[in-house]
Scaffold this motif. Structure first.
Motif: not given
Length: 184
Positions: A85-91
């Motif tokens: 969740t620290l990298c929602l663009d990757r998710v």
């Protein structure tokens, strides 16, 4: 010889047969080397896993990678460590392309306007005292507020010998928050 059908009653055997026909080809992905906790005994950090490869920051590279994974036959992405969740663009690079499951500590709420039906599994290592000892804070109190009543979220409750006699109270609290639990 013991078979699956001999171990299950009719209802569960029928469920097993339906699930076994789904042809799920999942793969597990470390989305980031960062986390907002440092849990005692965390495999990702205690094993040096976070130092294995440099972190890819370009979301276009992630999108291209996901496309290659789909071409390889992957039809379910399981997103883990550090803390996705620290990298929602990757998710989102995964979620926009294939069914996605996100394992999280639950401290950051997945925005449901961006990920309306993504399955979320929240790690839980014990009761309030155990969470403070192992994770540095009572993560359950935060995660249960963040995800209360979310039909696509459940707890991944790690049961250890230390949890004997404590699980029922915590499972009731999970139920009171309107969430499900998976014991592991």
């Amino acid at each position: 010889m013991k078979t699956v059908s001999s171990l299950l009653d009719d209802h569960w055997y029928e469920r097993y047969k339906k699930i076994s026909k789904l042809n799920i080809r999942s793969s597990i992905y470390d989305v980031t080397n960062r986390c907002n906790l440092r849990c005692k005994g965390c495999f990702f950090f205690s094993s040096g896993e976070h130092e294995v490869a440099p972190e890819e920051m370009d979301v276009r590279e992630w999108e291209a990678f996901v496309d290659r994974e789909i071409a390889r036959g992957v039809n379910l992405a399981i997103l883990i460590g550090g803390e996705p969740t620290l990298c929602l663009d990757r998710v989102e690079a995964f979620y926009k392309r294939l069914p996605t499951f996100c394992a999280t500590n639950g401290l950051i709420r997945v925005p449901r306007d961006r990920f309306p039906d993504m399955m979320v599994g929240i790690s839980l290592w014990g009761d309030e005292e155990d969470e403070r000892i192992l994770r540095g804070k009572n993560t359950f109190s935060i995660s249960s507020r963040n995800y209360a009543g979310d039909p696509y979220t459940y707890y991944l409750y790690t049961v250890t010998p230390r949890q004997i006699g404590k699980t029922e109270r915590i499972i009731r609290k999970i139920e009171e928050a309107g969430l499900k639990v998976h014991l592991q």
